[in-house]
Design an enzyme around this catalytic site. Structure first.
Site, PDB file in Angstrom:
ATOM      1  N   GLU A 160       0.828  -1.212   0.000  1.00 30.98           N
ATOM      2  CA  GLU A 160       0.000   0.000   0.000  1.00 30.98           C
ATOM      3  C   GLU A 160       0.864   1.265   0.000  1.00 30.98           C
ATOM      4  OE1 GLU A 160      -3.183   0.612  -0.461  1.00 30.98           O
ATOM      5  OE2 GLU A 160      -3.600  -1.509  -0.715  1.00 30.98           O
ATOM      6  N   TYR A 181      -6.714   6.231   4.716  1.00 33.27           N
ATOM      7  CA  TYR A 181      -6.825   5.328   3.563  1.00 33.27           C
ATOM      8  C   TYR A 181      -5.994   4.054   3.785  1.00 33.27           C
ATOM      9  CZ  TYR A 181      -6.085   3.047  -0.826  1.00 33.27           C
ATOM     10  OH  TYR A 181      -5.996   2.059  -1.780  1.00 33.27           O
ATOM     11  N   ASP A 211     -10.023   4.783  -3.097  1.00 30.01           N
ATOM     12  CA  ASP A 211      -8.925   5.464  -3.774  1.00 30.01           C
ATOM     13  C   ASP A 211      -9.485   6.163  -5.013  1.00 30.01           C
ATOM     14  OD1 ASP A 211      -9.350   3.429  -5.610  1.00 30.01           O
ATOM     15  OD2 ASP A 211      -7.332   2.587  -5.483  1.00 30.01           O
TER      16      ASP A 211
END
Length: 199
Positions: free
Chosen positions: A40, A123, A141
């Site tokens: 990520e 996020y 996203d």
């Protein structure tokens, strides 16, 4: 048609498409929380193919969190060379040290504890909770926002706080119930990356 049924049909079709089209990505082979976290962070501002190449090299150099925590800054910077945004890798190293000191070298499965780590924002914390731990956290996203902007014909900026709140509520309350959040969120991201592209 009842709205709930529409969402269920959409979700089922999306998951079927994902099973047929998912890319073979190294962190998907085990869903190890450490691997998901690193992927990520790496994929922020990085193309997927390049990210995979760097990810494989990183994991061979640093097979676990303790290896990152023990490495000196120059070593981790060298492993990151070419990815740019070096604050990301400095934060990985800081977070790894916190994880060793406070979480026995593992990634916690609690959203608030993830948020407390250097370099982990809402996020990334949601992505780790969903993808590594299969928990019902929406992962929104740019790809996911674009998919829903087109599906729901939203003509307001997707980054607008009200739009984000509405999308978050839709995903949490209607789309993530009774389904694997890991698969559903990745399916949305995959659709946005491969099919529902910016152009």
């Amino acid at each position: 048609m009842e709205m709930k049924k529409e969402y269920r049909l959409l979700r089922d079709a999306l998951l079927a498409w994902f099973r047929a089209n998912l890319r073979d990505l190294p962190w998907r082979r085990t869903y190890d929380p450490y691997h998901v976290w690193i992927s990520e962070i790496m994929l922020q501002q990085t193309q997927m193919e390049r990210g995979v190449e760097y990810f494989d090299r990183w994991i061979s150099l640093f097979p676990d969190i303790r290896a990152v925590a023990a490495a000196d800054e120059l070593t981790v910077l060298k492993a990151w060379e070419g990815l740019g945004y070096y604050s990301r890798v400095r934060n990985i190293r800081k977070a790894a040290r916190v994880l060793v000191a406070e979480h026995d070298g593992g990634v916690p499965d609690e959203y608030d504890k993830l948020l407390a780590l250097p370099g982990v924002g809402p996020y990334t914390a949601a992505a780790i909770m969903s993808i590594a731990f299969d928990r019902p956290y929406p992962v929104i996203d740019a790809n996911v926002a674009r998919v829903f902007a087109r599906l729901l014909d939203i003509d307001r900026p997707m980054k607008e706080r009200g739009v984000q709140r509405e999308l978050h509520a839709l995903l949490t309350e209607k789309m993530l119930a009774d389904v694997s959040p890991r698969d559903f969120n990745q399916a949305l991201m995959e659709l946005g990356a491969l099919v529902c592209t910016p152009r």
